[in-house]
Design a protein around this motif. Structure first.
Motif, mmCIF file in Angstrom:
data_model
loop_
_atom_site.group_PDB
_atom_site.id
_atom_site.type_symbol
_atom_site.label_atom_id
_atom_site.label_comp_id
_atom_site.label_asym_id
_atom_site.label_seq_id
_atom_site.Cartn_x
_atom_site.Cartn_y
_atom_site.Cartn_z
ATOM 1 N N ARG A 1 -5.721 30.829 29.037
ATOM 2 C CA ARG A 1 -6.539 29.624 29.105
ATOM 3 C C ARG A 1 -5.970 28.539 30.010
ATOM 4 O O ARG A 1 -6.711 27.811 30.657
ATOM 5 N N THR A 2 -4.642 28.394 30.016
ATOM 6 C CA THR A 2 -4.033 27.271 30.719
ATOM 7 C C THR A 2 -2.779 27.701 31.471
ATOM 8 O O THR A 2 -2.244 28.787 31.253
ATOM 9 N N LYS A 3 -2.277 26.816 32.319
ATOM 10 C CA LYS A 3 -1.016 27.071 33.031
ATOM 11 C C LYS A 3 0.139 27.159 32.032
ATOM 12 O O LYS A 3 1.067 27.951 32.225
ATOM 13 N N ASP A 4 0.069 26.360 30.973
ATOM 14 C CA ASP A 4 1.120 26.427 29.958
ATOM 15 C C ASP A 4 1.167 27.796 29.298
ATOM 16 O O ASP A 4 2.247 28.321 28.996
ATOM 17 N N GLU A 5 0.010 28.387 29.074
ATOM 18 C CA GLU A 5 -0.014 29.726 28.504
ATOM 19 C C GLU A 5 0.540 30.745 29.486
ATOM 20 O O GLU A 5 1.231 31.689 29.084
ATOM 21 N N LEU A 6 0.272 30.546 30.750
ATOM 22 C CA LEU A 6 0.830 31.443 31.767
ATOM 23 C C LEU A 6 2.351 31.345 31.773
ATOM 24 O O LEU A 6 3.040 32.362 31.845
ATOM 25 N N ILE A 7 2.874 30.129 31.674
ATOM 26 C CA ILE A 7 4.320 29.935 31.617
ATOM 27 C C ILE A 7 4.904 30.637 30.403
ATOM 28 O O ILE A 7 5.964 31.270 30.471
ATOM 29 N N ALA A 8 4.221 30.540 29.276
ATOM 30 C CA ALA A 8 4.690 31.213 28.057
ATOM 31 C C ALA A 8 4.753 32.723 28.264
ATOM 32 O O ALA A 8 5.725 33.373 27.859
ATOM 33 N N LEU A 9 3.735 33.282 28.900
ATOM 34 C CA LEU A 9 3.706 34.718 29.155
ATOM 35 C C LEU A 9 4.825 35.130 30.121
ATOM 36 O O LEU A 9 5.472 36.166 29.929
ATOM 37 N N MET A 10 5.042 34.320 31.146
ATOM 38 C CA MET A 10 6.090 34.635 32.114
ATOM 39 C C MET A 10 7.470 34.615 31.450
ATOM 40 O O MET A 10 8.290 35.517 31.671
ATOM 41 N N ASP A 11 7.722 33.609 30.644
ATOM 42 C CA ASP A 11 9.013 33.509 29.970
ATOM 43 C C ASP A 11 9.228 34.688 29.032
ATOM 44 O O ASP A 11 10.314 35.276 28.990
ATOM 45 N N ASP A 12 8.193 35.056 28.298
ATOM 46 C CA ASP A 12 8.357 36.157 27.347
ATOM 47 C C ASP A 12 8.490 37.494 28.062
ATOM 48 O O ASP A 12 9.150 38.404 27.563
ATOM 49 N N ALA A 13 7.876 37.616 29.239
ATOM 50 C CA ALA A 13 8.048 38.840 30.029
ATOM 51 C C ALA A 13 9.498 38.970 30.484
ATOM 52 O O ALA A 13 10.077 40.064 30.478
ATOM 53 N N ILE A 14 10.112 37.857 30.868
ATOM 54 C CA ILE A 14 11.520 37.881 31.243
ATOM 55 C C ILE A 14 12.386 38.246 30.047
ATOM 56 O O ILE A 14 13.326 39.047 30.152
ATOM 57 N N MET A 15 12.062 37.679 28.899
ATOM 58 C CA MET A 15 12.836 37.992 27.693
ATOM 59 C C MET A 15 12.702 39.461 27.297
ATOM 60 O O MET A 15 13.630 40.042 26.732
ATOM 61 N N SER A 16 11.581 40.067 27.612
ATOM 62 C CA SER A 16 11.424 41.489 27.290
ATOM 63 C C SER A 16 12.403 42.327 28.106
ATOM 64 O O SER A 16 12.892 43.359 27.646
ATOM 65 N N GLU A 17 12.708 41.885 29.336
ATOM 66 C CA GLU A 17 13.663 42.602 30.178
ATOM 67 C C GLU A 17 15.078 42.505 29.616
ATOM 68 O O GLU A 17 15.924 43.365 29.892
ATOM 69 N N ALA A 18 15.342 41.444 28.848
ATOM 70 C CA ALA A 18 16.687 41.216 28.326
ATOM 71 C C ALA A 18 16.975 41.994 27.043
ATOM 72 O O ALA A 18 18.118 42.012 26.575
ATOM 73 N N LEU A 19 15.972 42.645 26.487
ATOM 74 C CA LEU A 19 16.176 43.382 25.233
ATOM 75 C C LEU A 19 16.898 44.703 25.491
ATOM 76 O O LEU A 19 16.597 45.415 26.444
ATOM 77 N N ILE A 20 17.839 45.014 24.629
ATOM 78 C CA ILE A 20 18.593 46.266 24.720
ATOM 79 C C ILE A 20 17.921 47.320 23.842
ATOM 80 O O ILE A 20 17.665 47.058 22.662
ATOM 81 N N PRO A 21 17.619 48.488 24.365
ATOM 82 C CA PRO A 21 17.026 49.548 23.533
ATOM 83 C C PRO A 21 17.913 49.851 22.331
ATOM 84 O O PRO A 21 19.145 49.822 22.436
ATOM 85 N N ALA A 22 17.290 50.121 21.203
ATOM 86 C CA ALA A 22 18.041 50.324 19.959
ATOM 87 C C ALA A 22 19.094 51.415 20.097
ATOM 88 O O ALA A 22 20.211 51.280 19.576
#
Length: 249
Positions: free
Chosen positions: A65-86
């Protein structure tokens, strides 16, 4: 009585529910990251993302809906890269916390612009999973909650601070094309050294301009190895202070 609108957070709303949606939030976030990595965060816009995806701009507002939501998605996409597989998560607290830190450093070094541009992004599910992994690393240490929080945040602060410093150094590491400006900087440093007010700086840089003295101090050590050296010193010190055991080597 006022109620909180949960839909204000994109995470609380499901993806668009058509049977075969043309795009996903993951696609949109990935495209936005690619643009920011290549051209800087300022180049990111819904119009630009739509162009890259071959869609109309208004179509994307159906998903975000908004640029703020896009920023939220971008940040969480980066955080997904930082996760270590179990299956790759180390068992010893030291190795696990080091692995989280190193992986986070690697990810942020791929997206160094994010430290400034996404700093106000709301916490998303992958950011929570990232924090959960750091706490899981300390689950068997016997530390109280405040001590766990102190250790995790100390490591997190070091990771972010190191990435920020490396990014800033890279931005200023290229010698100026104007030779006159370089010579002026050298003369200024020599003048300041001559005052006798900077004996420790002069000794550290061998009397050179700081920019010219860094290579002698750094040597052939890579940015990642320098980060690792500092991380080891931090974890060793915290282990000693908190009475935690070190892994056998």
């Amino acid at each position: 009585m006022a109620t909180v609108d949960d839909s204000a957070l994109i995470w609380t709303r499901p993806e668009p529910g058509t049977r075969r949606p043309k795009f996903t939030r993951e696609q949109i976030a990935s495209t936005a990251l690619a643009i920011a990595d290549a051209e800087g965060f300022a180049a990111v816009s819904m119009r630009r993302i739509a162009h890259e995806l071959g869609a109309g701009t208004m179509t994307l507002y159906y998903y975000v809906r908004t640029k703020d939501e896009l920023i939220a998605l971008m940040d969480d996409a980066i955080m997904s890269e930082a996760l270590i597989p179990a299956e790759e998560f180390p068992t010893h607290w030291y190795d696990a916390l080091a692995a989280v830190a190193e992986r986070t450093w690697d990810v942020l070094m791929r997206h160094p612009w994010a430290l400034r541009s996404l700093q106000n992004a709301p916490i998303g599910p992958n950011a929570m999973r990232h924090f959960e992994q750091s706490l899981a690393a300390l689950a068997d240490t016997g530390l109280a909650a405040p001590a766990k929080f102190a250790l995790v945040t100390a490591v997190d602060d070091y990771v972010h601070g190191n990435v920020f410093r490396v990014a800033e150094f890279r931005a200023t590491a290229t010698p100026p094309e104007d030779r006159g400006a370089a010579e002026a900087a050298a003369r200024f440093a020599e003048t300041q050294y001559a005052t006798g007010e900077f004996p420790h700086l002069q000794a550290l840089f061998g009397g050179r301009v700081p920019h010219d003295g860094f290579p002698r101090l750094i040597g052939d050590t890579s940015e990642r190895d320098r980060f690792r050296q500092g991380l080891v010193m931090l974890l060793d010190g915290m282990a000693h202070r908190m009475g935690l055991g070190l892994p056998e080597r």
